[in-house]
Motif scaffolding. Structure first.
Motif, PDB file in Angstrom:
ATOM      1  N   UNK A 106     -12.203  17.302  -2.757  1.00  0.00           N
ATOM      2  CA  UNK A 106     -11.939  16.146  -3.628  1.00  0.00           C
ATOM      3  C   UNK A 106     -11.983  14.793  -2.731  1.00  0.00           C
ATOM      4  N   UNK A 107     -12.939  14.154  -2.971  1.00  0.00           N
ATOM      5  CA  UNK A 107     -13.064  12.812  -2.253  1.00  0.00           C
ATOM      6  C   UNK A 107     -12.580  11.813  -3.103  1.00  0.00           C
ATOM      7  N   UNK A 108     -12.070  10.959  -2.274  1.00  0.00           N
ATOM      8  CA  UNK A 108     -10.913   9.814  -3.013  1.00  0.00           C
ATOM      9  C   UNK A 108      -9.949  10.654  -3.840  1.00  0.00           C
ATOM     10  N   UNK A 109      -9.184  11.704  -3.072  1.00  0.00           N
ATOM     11  CA  UNK A 109      -8.479  12.775  -3.985  1.00  0.00           C
ATOM     12  C   UNK A 109      -7.053  11.928  -4.228  1.00  0.00           C
ATOM     13  N   UNK A 110      -6.750  10.616  -4.155  1.00  0.00           N
ATOM     14  CA  UNK A 110      -5.649   9.890  -4.627  1.00  0.00           C
ATOM     15  C   UNK A 110      -5.809   9.914  -6.279  1.00  0.00           C
ATOM     16  N   UNK A 111      -7.092  10.324  -6.680  1.00  0.00           N
ATOM     17  CA  UNK A 111      -7.170  10.083  -8.175  1.00  0.00           C
ATOM     18  C   UNK A 111      -6.272  11.140  -8.845  1.00  0.00           C
ATOM     19  N   UNK A 112      -6.078  12.186  -8.003  1.00  0.00           N
ATOM     20  CA  UNK A 112      -5.202  13.222  -8.760  1.00  0.00           C
ATOM     21  C   UNK A 112      -4.014  12.914  -9.462  1.00  0.00           C
ATOM     22  N   UNK A 129     -26.105 -10.706  -0.836  1.00  0.00           N
ATOM     23  CA  UNK A 129     -24.668 -11.009  -1.285  1.00  0.00           C
ATOM     24  C   UNK A 129     -24.594 -10.038  -2.630  1.00  0.00           C
ATOM     25  N   UNK A 130     -23.331  -9.263  -2.649  1.00  0.00           N
ATOM     26  CA  UNK A 130     -23.106  -8.779  -3.838  1.00  0.00           C
ATOM     27  C   UNK A 130     -21.918  -9.130  -4.321  1.00  0.00           C
ATOM     28  N   UNK A 131     -21.721  -9.261  -5.502  1.00  0.00           N
ATOM     29  CA  UNK A 131     -20.580  -9.831  -6.048  1.00  0.00           C
ATOM     30  C   UNK A 131     -20.056  -8.571  -7.109  1.00  0.00           C
ATOM     31  N   UNK A 132     -18.737  -8.169  -7.073  1.00  0.00           N
ATOM     32  CA  UNK A 132     -18.732  -6.980  -7.815  1.00  0.00           C
ATOM     33  C   UNK A 132     -17.282  -6.946  -7.902  1.00  0.00           C
ATOM     34  N   UNK A 133     -16.712  -6.058  -8.866  1.00  0.00           N
ATOM     35  CA  UNK A 133     -15.385  -5.765  -9.446  1.00  0.00           C
ATOM     36  C   UNK A 133     -14.976  -4.460  -8.628  1.00  0.00           C
ATOM     37  N   UNK A 134     -13.867  -3.987  -8.969  1.00  0.00           N
ATOM     38  CA  UNK A 134     -13.298  -2.889  -8.149  1.00  0.00           C
ATOM     39  C   UNK A 134     -14.520  -1.465  -8.399  1.00  0.00           C
ATOM     40  N   UNK A 135     -15.298  -1.620  -9.537  1.00  0.00           N
ATOM     41  CA  UNK A 135     -16.005  -0.731  -9.651  1.00  0.00           C
ATOM     42  C   UNK A 135     -17.143  -0.191  -8.149  1.00  0.00           C
ATOM     43  N   UNK A 136     -17.263  -1.367  -7.348  1.00  0.00           N
ATOM     44  CA  UNK A 136     -17.988  -0.923  -6.051  1.00  0.00           C
ATOM     45  C   UNK A 136     -17.178  -0.721  -4.866  1.00  0.00           C
ATOM     46  N   UNK A 137     -15.727  -0.744  -5.214  1.00  0.00           N
ATOM     47  CA  UNK A 137     -14.769  -0.345  -4.132  1.00  0.00           C
ATOM     48  C   UNK A 137     -14.907   1.030  -3.695  1.00  0.00           C
ATOM     49  N   UNK A 138     -15.113   2.061  -4.562  1.00  0.00           N
ATOM     50  CA  UNK A 138     -14.941   3.440  -4.533  1.00  0.00           C
ATOM     51  C   UNK A 138     -16.219   4.125  -4.923  1.00  0.00           C
ATOM     52  N   UNK A 139     -16.827   4.932  -4.198  1.00  0.00           N
ATOM     53  CA  UNK A 139     -17.942   5.922  -4.712  1.00  0.00           C
ATOM     54  C   UNK A 139     -19.182   5.257  -4.649  1.00  0.00           C
ATOM     55  N   UNK A 140     -19.389   4.077  -3.963  1.00  0.00           N
ATOM     56  CA  UNK A 140     -20.823   3.647  -3.937  1.00  0.00           C
ATOM     57  C   UNK A 140     -21.163   3.391  -2.387  1.00  0.00           C
ATOM     58  N   UNK A 156      -9.834 -12.438  -6.042  1.00  0.00           N
ATOM     59  CA  UNK A 156      -8.503 -12.427  -6.482  1.00  0.00           C
ATOM     60  C   UNK A 156      -7.534 -11.691  -5.665  1.00  0.00           C
ATOM     61  N   UNK A 157      -6.396 -11.621  -6.507  1.00  0.00           N
ATOM     62  CA  UNK A 157      -5.292 -10.778  -5.688  1.00  0.00           C
ATOM     63  C   UNK A 157      -5.805  -9.296  -5.239  1.00  0.00           C
ATOM     64  N   UNK A 158      -5.266  -8.751  -4.268  1.00  0.00           N
ATOM     65  CA  UNK A 158      -5.327  -7.422  -3.804  1.00  0.00           C
ATOM     66  C   UNK A 158      -3.993  -6.768  -4.422  1.00  0.00           C
ATOM     67  N   UNK A 159      -4.221  -5.743  -5.418  1.00  0.00           N
ATOM     68  CA  UNK A 159      -3.025  -5.343  -6.344  1.00  0.00           C
ATOM     69  C   UNK A 159      -2.437  -4.081  -5.630  1.00  0.00           C
ATOM     70  N   UNK A 160      -3.048  -3.157  -5.076  1.00  0.00           N
ATOM     71  CA  UNK A 160      -2.703  -1.949  -4.759  1.00  0.00           C
ATOM     72  C   UNK A 160      -3.214  -1.622  -3.286  1.00  0.00           C
ATOM     73  N   UNK A 161      -2.456  -0.796  -2.694  1.00  0.00           N
ATOM     74  CA  UNK A 161      -2.997  -0.258  -1.368  1.00  0.00           C
ATOM     75  C   UNK A 161      -4.240   0.389  -1.301  1.00  0.00           C
ATOM     76  N   UNK A 162      -4.597   1.041  -2.560  1.00  0.00           N
ATOM     77  CA  UNK A 162      -5.821   1.835  -2.481  1.00  0.00           C
ATOM     78  C   UNK A 162      -7.039   0.336  -2.615  1.00  0.00           C
ATOM     79  N   UNK A 163      -6.757  -0.306  -3.180  1.00  0.00           N
ATOM     80  CA  UNK A 163      -7.611  -1.518  -3.240  1.00  0.00           C
ATOM     81  C   UNK A 163      -7.836  -2.380  -2.162  1.00  0.00           C
ATOM     82  N   UNK A 164      -6.545  -2.458  -1.244  1.00  0.00           N
ATOM     83  CA  UNK A 164      -6.870  -3.116   0.143  1.00  0.00           C
ATOM     84  C   UNK A 164      -7.659  -2.447   1.008  1.00  0.00           C
TER      85      UNK A 164
END
Length: 760
Positions: A19-25, A310-321, A333-341
């Motif tokens: 399970x890569x990025x297993x916090x999705x469980x 320069x890449x401008x991205x939403x959290x879609x690019x934070x994981x799995x890319x 913008x604000x960092x909302x979760x420990x995962x996003x940080x």
């Protein structure tokens, strides 16, 4: 994971599952279903390896520890982690950095007064009493003036979801841009004035279109002209990029993370508009939820090859890319979760890379999230070897666990009754019927997403001892599974839920009527037919105020036929008409369809007995007059073929205005031609309450309202047409002020030379 969920391949087939990025469980995700199937297998289970940079989305200590225990239970695993030398050897240099905070003071609604569940309603309440910010008040006023310029336009702002507003603008780019700017302001609690201002500044849409009234154009010119392009957060972003470009040179590789896809456009505009940055920033690219996968792949390849820096991205690019090693990562913008940080910071992997946050929440600062990371490290450090019995695999059985378990049983292909019995044995009857804090059960979610979960819905209804009640059980905001399924046109789900209701249906009849209304709004003719088959006395049952307020889309107290008419769903309207409707409602719907220009609906309503000549509303207007006013020539042609419609063509409304008066006043040239073909030149003798003929009204257009070249050209054509068919008596007719049409033209303000010459 998605393939396993779709095919139901037995878990025993795999010896090792990673399970890569297993916090999705933790959340609703294909990982969740795979974990259930592996932990519930009777054969020897697969070995599991879970990989993640952070263990949970939770912030509080107690919630974090509970989430970690749930994660371990789901995977049947213990926790281990890489030490700092391993991380550094692997090229992860930013893990030890503390985020550099460069934050301007926040504005908008105070954090203590923010309620995310009613953000739209609270915004309009502030606007109504003048308590919103000056920027918000002026923006709302400009949008109201734009909407007022459109005849018969129904504003979506107070009834529809913020994300749907732009769709109602249609082919009007100016209105779409103002809707988008207003949405950005509303969802940010009036904080994102900078983003909303720049969105309007970068708009290519012109306010000089003939669609918009002079008041709207003047207000927009004043408002947009006074907007600033110099905002602290965007200025700080440009400063960061400039500093990093100067320091890194050609090795510069930057990533800017934002929360909303519209912000990616704004940031790219700001960067491109700055001459000093534009010469060094190479082909900035964007990634967000709306970019297709093929475009994402091309973007990442260009970024890795140096074709873009320069890449401008939403959290879609934070994981799995697989992003290249960034030299600077900016959280705009604000960092909302420990995962996003952890994920965003992990993209800054070059030596001496920078990780910068430009804004943070007061109740969830970056320092708070970093403290969560340290607490996670403590949890890992004191974790013993862990084992758990299969019956304790899910110590916290939420409605999502119930739904995933039902989906898994459905994928196995068992008989629904056998699967329902297995679900009760696995989770217990109480868990199957449980609801969350908002009153939502697993049945609600299955009904809402029934495209993929209709078999799971049938199993849940069979497993629930109170299945009839479950089908119409209301959430706190008044939605039932039947209502949710009908509002999205889920035919199979509606059929399953109706089958679960008692045979007589008396107790469920009010909920069926509500579902019929939203099915009509969704345009689902098949759902309407299913609901009508329940034996409703009439599809036009009125709703009480409390029920209407709970309906999706703010449908109000209209009957189902009127809802289908207003949304222009001709198939749904046909299904309702086939069931039989009251003549008064048919006539009202004919008026609405005529004003909207829907020929298919007008034809169906006329065939059902609609009276095209009936006067309704204030000032007692006919459907013929409404079609003439809106300029819908095709609809007008249909109405005039009807005997009652043809008779009404010469009748005046409460103010004495005939359909020809309306068509002339609103510059509807095609409608004027249709009316003259049907009535002949005699129609020019009709008089309104001011004793003015249509020829007098045509002359009115020299007075300011035809100041625009395009409108004046239409007015010229209308006057020429009327003069070609008018007789001498009509040319000399006096109005209530004693003026003949020629005198009206000569007295009018503006350029009236052409019109006077045509009269002479």
């Amino acid at each position: 994971a998605e393939s396993h969920a779709a095919t139901g391949v037995p878990p025993s087939r795999y010896k090792l599952v990673v399970f890569d990025e297993c916090h999705h469980v933790h959340k609703k995700h294909p990982y969740h279903a795979v974990a259930i199937s592996i932990r519930g297998a009777s054969s020897p289970r697969s070995r599991i390896l879970g990989l993640t940079a952070t263990l949970s989305y939770e912030v509080g200590s107690e919630k974090l520890e509970a989430a970690v225990q749930t994660l371990k239970a789901a995977l049947g695993a213990r926790l281990i982690t890489a030490d700092r030398p391993e991380l550094r050897a692997g090229g992860y240099h930013a893990a030890e950095r503390v985020a550099d905070l460069r934050i301007e003071p926040r504005g908008g609604v105070p954090p203590s007064e923010r309620d995310h569940s009613s953000v739209k309603e609270d915004f309009w309440a502030r606007v109504d009493v003048g308590a919103a910010s000056p920027f918000a008040q002026n923006l709302a006023r400009c949008v109201a003036l734009l909407e007022a310029s459109l005849p018969d336009f129904v504003s979506p702002l107070r009834t529809e979801n913020c994300g749907d507003w732009v769709g109602f603008a249609g082919a009007r780019p100016l209105l779409a841009d103002f809707y988008e700017a207003l949405r950005v302001l509303v969802v940010s609690f009036e904080e994102a004035e900078d983003a909303a201002s720049l969105l309007l500044k970068m708009s290519d849409a012109s306010a000089d279109e003939e669609t918009w009234s002079p008041d709207a154009r003047a207000a927009i010119a004043s408002f947009v002209g006074g907007l600033s392009e110099d905002w602290p957060r965007f200025a700080q972003l440009k400063t960061v990029l400039r500093e990093e470009l100067d320091r890194r040179g050609e090795s510069f590789c930057g990533v800017v993370f934002v929360q909303q896809r519209v912000t990616t456009r704004i940031v790219r505009y700001v960067v491109g508009a700055d001459a000093a940055l534009a010469k060094d920033i190479v082909s900035p690219r964007v990634i967000h939820a709306g970019t297709p996968p093929s475009e994402d792949v091309a973007t990442l390849r260009a970024f890795a090859a140096g074709e873009s820096n320069l890449l401008i991205a939403t959290n879609k690019a934070e994981e799995g890319m697989d992003l290249p090693k960034g030299s600077v990562v900016v959280c705009f913008d604000e960092v909302l979760t420990p995962v996003s940080l952890a994920q965003s910071r992990g993209r800054a992997r070059q030596e001496r890379s920078e990780f910068i946050v430009l804004r943070q929440r007061e109740d969830r600062t970056v320092r708070d999230l970093e403290a969560v990371e340290r607490h996670q490290a403590d949890v890992i450090a004191r974790d013993p070897l862990f084992s758990v019995h299969i019956e304790r695999a899910w110590p916290q059985r939420t409605i999502h666990h119930v739904l995933e378990a039902a989906s898994h049983l459905a994928a196995r292909g068992d008989e629904p009754a056998d699967a329902a019995a297995a679900l009760r044995r696995l989770l217990g009857a109480d868990a199957v019927a449980a609801a969350d804090a908002q009153g939502r059960s697993a049945v609600h979610f299955a009904a809402k997403h029934a495209t993929k979960r209709v078999e799971a819905l049938r199993i849940l209804l069979l497993a629930d001892d109170a299945a009839p009640a479950a089908a119409v059980r209301r959430t706190r905001d008044g939605k039932t599974p039947l209502l949710l399924a009908a509002s999205r046109g889920r035919v199979d789900a509606v059929a399953a839920l109706l089958a679960a209701l008692p045979g007589d249906g008396d107790d469920a009849a009010p909920e069926v009527r509500r579902a019929l209304q939203v099915a009509a709004a969704a345009g689902s003719a098949t759902c309407c037919r299913l609901l009508l088959a329940r034996g409703l006395e009439t599809p036009r049952d009125a709703l009480d105020v409390a029920t209407a307020a709970a309906l999706r889309g703010g449908l109000g107290g209209d009957g189902a036929l009127m809802v289908a008419t207003r949304r222009e769903h001709s198939d749904a309207a046909a299904a309702l008409l086939a069931a039989g409707c009251d003549s008064t409602e048919i006539d009202a719907c004919l008026h609405a369809a005529a004003g909207r220009g829907s020929e298919a609906l007008v034809e169906a309503l006329l065939e059902a007995g609609g009276d095209a000549g009936k006067r309704m509303g204030d000032p007692r207007t006919t459907a013929v007059a409404l079609a003439s006013r809106a300029g819908h020539a095709g609809v007008l042609r249909l109405l005039l073929k009807d005997a009652r419609g043809a008779a009404a063509a010469g009748d005046g409304d409460g103010w004495g205005r005939t359909p020809l008066h309306e068509a002339v006043f609103h510059l509807r040239l095609d409608a004027i031609r249709e009316l003259l073909l049907q009535q002949g030149p005699g129609a020019l003798s009709a008089r309104d309450a001011d004793d003015a003929t249509p020829l007098h009204v045509a002359c009115y257009w020299t007075k300011g309202r035809a100041a625009r070249p395009s409108a004046k050209a239409i007015a010229d054509k209308i006057l020429e047409l009327l003069l070609d068919v008018a007789d001498p008596a009509q040319l000399d007719a006096k109005d209530g002020q004693g003026c003949a049409p020629l005198e009206r033209a000569a007295r009018a303000d503006g350029d009236q030379i052409f019109w006077v010459a045509r009269f002479l």
